[in-house]
Write a protein that holds these residues in place. Structure first.
Motif, PDB file in Angstrom:
ATOM      1  N   ILE A  60       0.842  -1.357   0.204  1.00 18.43           N
ATOM      2  CA  ILE A  60       0.138   0.225  -0.217  1.00 18.43           C
ATOM      3  C   ILE A  60       0.925   1.055  -0.072  1.00 18.43           C
ATOM      4  N   LYS A  61       0.565   2.227  -1.226  1.00 21.28           N
ATOM      5  CA  LYS A  61       1.739   3.120  -0.871  1.00 21.28           C
ATOM      6  C   LYS A  61       0.639   5.169  -0.751  1.00 21.28           C
ATOM      7  N   ARG A  62      -0.539   4.760   0.451  1.00 18.15           N
ATOM      8  CA  ARG A  62      -0.679   5.433   0.301  1.00 18.15           C
ATOM      9  C   ARG A  62      -1.312   5.049   1.762  1.00 18.15           C
ATOM     10  N   VAL A  63      -1.805   6.500   2.809  1.00 17.49           N
ATOM     11  CA  VAL A  63      -2.029   6.109   4.043  1.00 17.49           C
ATOM     12  C   VAL A  63      -3.108   7.842   4.081  1.00 17.49           C
ATOM     13  N   GLU A  64      -4.576   7.846   4.759  1.00 18.74           N
ATOM     14  CA  GLU A  64      -5.457   7.992   4.544  1.00 18.74           C
ATOM     15  C   GLU A  64      -6.275   8.564   5.142  1.00 18.74           C
ATOM     16  N   LEU A  65      -6.506   9.632   5.606  1.00 23.56           N
ATOM     17  CA  LEU A  65      -7.286  10.116   7.446  1.00 23.56           C
ATOM     18  C   LEU A  65      -8.507  12.121   7.285  1.00 23.56           C
ATOM     19  N   PHE A  85      -6.800  13.870   4.787  1.00 24.02           N
ATOM     20  CA  PHE A  85      -5.293  14.639   4.776  1.00 24.02           C
ATOM     21  C   PHE A  85      -4.486  13.122   4.963  1.00 24.02           C
ATOM     22  N   VAL A  86      -3.362  13.006   3.242  1.00 23.55           N
ATOM     23  CA  VAL A  86      -2.439  12.500   2.836  1.00 23.55           C
ATOM     24  C   VAL A  86      -1.553  12.035   2.667  1.00 23.55           C
ATOM     25  N   GLY A 145       4.285  14.259   7.975  1.00 24.56           N
ATOM     26  CA  GLY A 145       3.969  14.142   6.447  1.00 24.56           C
ATOM     27  C   GLY A 145       3.029  14.195   5.802  1.00 24.56           C
ATOM     28  N   TYR A 146       1.745  14.823   6.453  1.00 22.08           N
ATOM     29  CA  TYR A 146       0.792  14.450   6.075  1.00 22.08           C
ATOM     30  C   TYR A 146       0.155  15.936   5.379  1.00 22.08           C
ATOM     31  N   ARG A 147      -0.703  15.695   4.001  1.00 22.79           N
ATOM     32  CA  ARG A 147      -0.846  16.771   3.937  1.00 22.79           C
ATOM     33  C   ARG A 147      -2.057  16.979   3.071  1.00 22.79           C
ATOM     34  N   LEU A 148      -2.700  17.827   3.228  1.00 22.92           N
ATOM     35  CA  LEU A 148      -4.391  18.465   3.033  1.00 22.92           C
ATOM     36  C   LEU A 148      -4.593  18.093   1.446  1.00 22.92           C
ATOM     37  N   GLU A 149      -5.814  16.749   1.507  1.00 18.70           N
ATOM     38  CA  GLU A 149      -5.556  16.829  -0.350  1.00 18.70           C
ATOM     39  C   GLU A 149      -7.286  17.638  -0.852  1.00 18.70           C
ATOM     40  N   LYS A 150      -7.954  17.937   0.713  1.00 16.11           N
ATOM     41  CA  LYS A 150      -9.381  18.032  -0.343  1.00 16.11           C
ATOM     42  C   LYS A 150     -10.265  18.454   1.069  1.00 16.11           C
TER      43      LYS A 150
END
Length: 157
Positions: free
Chosen positions: A93-98, A152-153, A115-120
């Motif tokens: 798995i290459k992506r963790v979301e929350l 966040f991703v 290291g989590y970035r706001l995506e939407k």
């Protein structure tokens, strides 16, 4: 501190009842009964639960549904995150979301530092969830109106 992947369901039920006021989590990605989700827990040397993370496995990303550290600023939340990220990576798995809510300033800061970035921004998602779960407060303890979800991703290599 030890991280365990097996925690009795009744322990998870009691945890969510005490700390969340219930076991059901409603977010834009679904309605979850948290004790049924896979989890990671931090247990101290005396056998006491110190932190709990629940997550949903999906084909291309794992979603953190809940993350709680009973004692803040002791590395418990960070340990849970790192452990989940390593597990996801081992499974390809290459992506963790929350998802968190717009009022949760501490969580927003915590995840960005790791290291989590706001995506939407999902506007009015909490307002919609409140229709299904009216016990969701309108205003947070910090005075911010709770109305949007923030996704966040973190891409893991």
């Amino acid at each position: 501190m030890n991280v365990v992947t097996k925690l009795p369901k009744e322990t998870k039920v009691a945890f969510f009842q005490e700390h969340w006021g219930g076991c059901e989590m409603i977010v834009s990605t679904g309605i979850y009964y948290c004790p049924d989700l896979p989890s990671l827990a931090v247990i101290n040397d005396e056998g006491q639960l110190q932190g709990l993370l629940t997550y949903k496995k999906r084909k291309h990303a794992w979603e953190i549904v809940s993350l709680d550290a009973l004692i803040e600023n002791q590395g418990i939340g960070s340990l849970l995150l790192r452990t989940l990220e390593k597990m996801a990576q081992k499974e390809g798995i290459k992506r963790v979301e929350l998802i968190t809510t717009n009022d949760n300033i501490r969580a927003i800061e915590f995840y960005q530092k790791r290291g989590y970035r706001l995506e939407k921004v999902i506007k009015d998602a909490v307002s919609e969830a409140r229709k299904k779960k009216p016990t969701i407060p309108l205003v947070a303890n910090n005075g911010i109106v709770i109305q949007d979800e923030w996704l966040f991703v973190k891409n893991i290599v």
